[in-house]
Design a protein around this motif. Sequence first.
Motif, PDB file in Angstrom:
ATOM      1  N   SER A 158     -86.617  37.902 -43.625  1.00 29.06           N
ATOM      2  CA  SER A 158     -87.634  37.205 -42.894  1.00 29.06           C
ATOM      3  C   SER A 158     -89.109  38.040 -43.032  1.00 29.06           C
ATOM      4  CB  SER A 158     -87.340  36.779 -41.541  1.00 29.06           C
ATOM      5  OG  SER A 158     -86.076  35.838 -41.561  1.00 29.06           O
ATOM      6  N   GLN A 159     -89.961  37.184 -43.178  1.00 32.60           N
ATOM      7  CA  GLN A 159     -91.204  37.859 -42.642  1.00 32.60           C
ATOM      8  C   GLN A 159     -91.455  38.210 -41.503  1.00 32.60           C
ATOM      9  OE1 GLN A 159     -94.002  35.004 -44.056  1.00 32.60           O
ATOM     10  NE2 GLN A 159     -93.694  35.144 -46.115  1.00 32.60           N
ATOM     11  N   PHE A 160     -92.238  39.465 -41.155  1.00 28.86           N
ATOM     12  CA  PHE A 160     -92.416  39.758 -39.681  1.00 28.86           C
ATOM     13  C   PHE A 160     -93.226  38.941 -38.766  1.00 28.86           C
ATOM     14  CE2 PHE A 160     -91.972  43.950 -42.209  1.00 28.86           C
ATOM     15  CZ  PHE A 160     -91.074  44.423 -41.470  1.00 28.86           C
ATOM     16  N   ASN A 161     -92.352  38.680 -37.584  1.00 29.57           N
ATOM     17  CA  ASN A 161     -93.015  38.034 -36.612  1.00 29.57           C
ATOM     18  C   ASN A 161     -94.147  38.830 -35.692  1.00 29.57           C
ATOM     19  OD1 ASN A 161     -89.806  37.277 -36.361  1.00 29.57           O
ATOM     20  ND2 ASN A 161     -91.072  35.637 -36.719  1.00 29.57           N
ATOM     21  N   ARG A 162     -93.658  40.135 -35.611  1.00 27.99           N
ATOM     22  CA  ARG A 162     -94.056  41.200 -34.772  1.00 27.99           C
ATOM     23  C   ARG A 162     -94.400  42.439 -35.698  1.00 27.99           C
ATOM     24  NH1 ARG A 162     -90.769  41.290 -29.199  1.00 27.99           N
ATOM     25  NH2 ARG A 162     -89.404  42.026 -30.900  1.00 27.99           N
ATOM     26  N   SER A 163     -95.859  43.031 -35.924  1.00 31.60           N
ATOM     27  CA  SER A 163     -95.948  44.018 -36.642  1.00 31.60           C
ATOM     28  C   SER A 163     -97.524  44.436 -36.406  1.00 31.60           C
ATOM     29  CB  SER A 163     -96.258  43.738 -38.132  1.00 31.60           C
ATOM     30  OG  SER A 163     -96.363  45.149 -38.856  1.00 31.60           O
ATOM     31  N   TYR A 164     -97.635  45.820 -36.045  1.00 32.49           N
ATOM     32  CA  TYR A 164     -99.000  46.458 -35.955  1.00 32.49           C
ATOM     33  C   TYR A 164     -99.670  46.599 -37.367  1.00 32.49           C
ATOM     34  CZ  TYR A 164     -97.585  48.076 -31.252  1.00 32.49           C
ATOM     35  OH  TYR A 164     -97.394  48.019 -29.839  1.00 32.49           O
ATOM     36  N   THR A 165     -99.005  46.534 -38.410  1.00 32.38           N
ATOM     37  CA  THR A 165     -99.691  46.760 -39.706  1.00 32.38           C
ATOM     38  C   THR A 165    -100.165  45.258 -40.158  1.00 32.38           C
ATOM     39  OG1 THR A 165     -97.990  48.499 -40.100  1.00 32.38           O
ATOM     40  CG2 THR A 165     -99.191  47.355 -41.962  1.00 32.38           C
ATOM     41  N   GLN A 166    -101.307  45.422 -40.638  1.00 37.50           N
ATOM     42  CA  GLN A 166    -102.158  44.156 -40.878  1.00 37.50           C
ATOM     43  C   GLN A 166    -102.448  44.108 -42.751  1.00 37.50           C
ATOM     44  OE1 GLN A 166    -102.640  41.306 -38.934  1.00 37.50           O
ATOM     45  NE2 GLN A 166    -101.567  42.715 -37.465  1.00 37.50           N
ATOM     46  N   PRO A 167    -102.177  43.119 -43.321  1.00 37.65           N
ATOM     47  CA  PRO A 167    -102.395  43.115 -44.701  1.00 37.65           C
ATOM     48  C   PRO A 167    -103.947  43.407 -44.947  1.00 37.65           C
ATOM     49  CG  PRO A 167    -101.475  40.872 -43.825  1.00 37.65           C
ATOM     50  CD  PRO A 167    -101.785  41.555 -42.542  1.00 37.65           C
ATOM     51  N   GLY A 168    -103.897  44.490 -45.939  1.00 39.46           N
ATOM     52  CA  GLY A 168    -105.163  45.183 -46.166  1.00 39.46           C
ATOM     53  C   GLY A 168    -105.584  44.909 -47.795  1.00 39.46           C
ATOM     54  N   ALA A 169    -106.780  45.454 -47.847  1.00 37.63           N
ATOM     55  CA  ALA A 169    -107.091  45.581 -49.513  1.00 37.63           C
ATOM     56  C   ALA A 169    -106.424  46.308 -50.327  1.00 37.63           C
ATOM     57  CB  ALA A 169    -108.743  45.621 -49.549  1.00 37.63           C
ATOM     58  N   GLY A 170    -105.741  47.340 -49.739  1.00 34.21           N
ATOM     59  CA  GLY A 170    -105.158  48.307 -50.756  1.00 34.21           C
ATOM     60  C   GLY A 170    -103.763  47.548 -50.875  1.00 34.21           C
ATOM     61  N   MET A 171    -103.105  46.543 -50.153  1.00 38.16           N
ATOM     62  CA  MET A 171    -102.037  46.020 -50.697  1.00 38.16           C
ATOM     63  C   MET A 171    -101.967  44.806 -52.110  1.00 38.16           C
ATOM     64  SD  MET A 171    -100.149  45.171 -47.099  1.00 38.16           S
ATOM     65  CE  MET A 171    -100.073  46.576 -45.994  1.00 38.16           C
ATOM     66  N   ASN A 172    -100.757  44.668 -52.587  1.00 43.47           N
ATOM     67  CA  ASN A 172    -101.063  43.925 -53.668  1.00 43.47           C
ATOM     68  C   ASN A 172    -101.247  42.405 -53.305  1.00 43.47           C
ATOM     69  OD1 ASN A 172     -98.453  42.987 -53.293  1.00 43.47           O
ATOM     70  ND2 ASN A 172     -97.491  44.881 -54.221  1.00 43.47           N
ATOM     71  N   SER A 173    -101.532  41.444 -54.311  1.00 41.01           N
ATOM     72  CA  SER A 173    -101.678  40.152 -54.036  1.00 41.01           C
ATOM     73  C   SER A 173    -100.412  39.405 -53.225  1.00 41.01           C
ATOM     74  CB  SER A 173    -102.187  39.397 -55.281  1.00 41.01           C
ATOM     75  OG  SER A 173    -101.187  39.371 -56.094  1.00 41.01           O
ATOM     76  N   ALA A 174     -98.930  40.007 -53.775  1.00 39.90           N
ATOM     77  CA  ALA A 174     -98.012  39.224 -53.326  1.00 39.90           C
ATOM     78  C   ALA A 174     -97.530  39.687 -51.729  1.00 39.90           C
ATOM     79  CB  ALA A 174     -96.879  39.813 -54.160  1.00 39.90           C
ATOM     80  N   ALA A 175     -98.215  41.001 -51.388  1.00 33.42           N
ATOM     81  CA  ALA A 175     -98.148  41.480 -50.028  1.00 33.42           C
ATOM     82  C   ALA A 175     -98.902  40.803 -49.299  1.00 33.42           C
ATOM     83  CB  ALA A 175     -98.161  43.025 -50.144  1.00 33.42           C
ATOM     84  N   THR A 176    -100.157  40.356 -49.687  1.00 31.34           N
ATOM     85  CA  THR A 176    -100.850  39.703 -48.465  1.00 31.34           C
ATOM     86  C   THR A 176    -100.920  38.245 -48.920  1.00 31.34           C
ATOM     87  OG1 THR A 176    -102.745  39.436 -50.443  1.00 31.34           O
ATOM     88  CG2 THR A 176    -102.936  41.423 -49.134  1.00 31.34           C
ATOM     89  N   ALA A 177    -100.263  37.524 -49.667  1.00 30.08           N
ATOM     90  CA  ALA A 177     -99.825  36.277 -49.769  1.00 30.08           C
ATOM     91  C   ALA A 177     -99.471  35.731 -48.337  1.00 30.08           C
ATOM     92  CB  ALA A 177     -99.120  35.864 -50.912  1.00 30.08           C
ATOM     93  N   PRO A 178     -98.540  36.267 -47.791  1.00 28.84           N
ATOM     94  CA  PRO A 178     -97.959  35.695 -46.561  1.00 28.84           C
ATOM     95  C   PRO A 178     -98.897  35.596 -45.384  1.00 28.84           C
ATOM     96  CG  PRO A 178     -96.426  37.292 -47.280  1.00 28.84           C
ATOM     97  CD  PRO A 178     -97.871  37.355 -47.871  1.00 28.84           C
ATOM     98  N   ALA A 179    -100.028  36.289 -45.415  1.00 28.52           N
ATOM     99  CA  ALA A 179    -100.990  36.064 -44.384  1.00 28.52           C
ATOM    100  C   ALA A 179    -102.125  35.163 -44.877  1.00 28.52           C
ATOM    101  CB  ALA A 179    -101.594  37.399 -43.902  1.00 28.52           C
ATOM    102  N   ARG A 180    -102.037  34.586 -46.079  1.00 24.20           N
ATOM    103  CA  ARG A 180    -103.102  33.682 -46.344  1.00 24.20           C
ATOM    104  C   ARG A 180    -103.501  32.534 -45.619  1.00 24.20           C
ATOM    105  NH1 ARG A 180    -101.567  32.874 -51.515  1.00 24.20           N
ATOM    106  NH2 ARG A 180    -100.534  30.879 -50.750  1.00 24.20           N
TER     107      ARG A 180
END
Length: 332
Positions: A71-93
């Motif tokens: 499952s994707q994270f319900n709670r996390s301090y880490t936010q998607p950033g520009a340094g991550m790949n597109s697949a990593a940032t997709a869940p937050a789109r």
Amino acid sequence: MPGIWDRHMNFSQSCRSLFKTIAVVLALALPTALAISSADARVGGGMSSGSRGSRTYSAPPSTTTAPGSTSQFNRSYTQPGAGMNSAATAPARGGLFGRGGGFLGGLAAGFLGAGLLGMLFGGGLFGGLGGLSSIIGLVLQIALVFLVVRLAMSWWQRRHTPQAAYAGASTGGGGVGPGPQTNFRSGLGGFGFGANNAPLEIQPADYEAFERLLGDIQAAWSNEDVAKLHTFATPEMVSYFEKDLADNRARNVVNKVTNVKLLQGDLAEAWREGDTDYATVALRFALTDKTVDRNTGALVAGSEQPGEATEVWTFARRPGGAWELSAIQQTN
């Protein structure tokens, strides 16, 4: 012509009565389902919480212990950033159809919420939306209610279907390693060890530390010992534990997790970021998970009978330090 309208109005009234009944059932059943799922109250609250460094929004590889997805994270301090790949940032789109809701997501939620309230209070699903009471509107009502029921049932089945045990033969310590790397050593409990080609090599002592932390963290959680939790987990994870413990105190209950035993475990991935080591492992373990009244000890949720759980835990280790729990992810 008046007869046609009379028949149409009678049909509409009958359908509205049916939908009103379904809405009442949903209103009663869904809170009950949520209450039952609270029995899944072990450490982490049955949610996906924490951080995996730069891989927080990248799914860990599947293993024989957890062959499905996480499952994707319900709670996390880490936010998607520009340094991550597109697949990593997709869940937050966000956007039009984005997971965060987007325009159409919020619009659909508004229609559904307004419709259920409308059914409960006699206005029909689209009663407040311009008087759409045609046959098309009725079909849409049926389709939406059917979709809600299907989604609720699907979610419930996923949460409560036991994870199948790995059918492969085991020797030695009794664990199973990922893929073809099924090396075993005595003293590793349920861990099979393999993935020796990982960027960071995990030693037998590391597996022993992971297994020990599984039990120690559950025990500290059950005792509500925040000081010990600070020695076993990252500050981020402890902050979530403290919130969950505070919620339990507010409800005057305490969650007790006992008889924790690792049944099977294997390494999903291990890597190093800067001076921090990370290891993500899949864990299938036995436990007795129950929630009791804080004053009387009466059983509120869960069971006295042992059960099983499969989760994916990520551990982090800084220079000169020990492994700490950095994230817990639920399996699908």
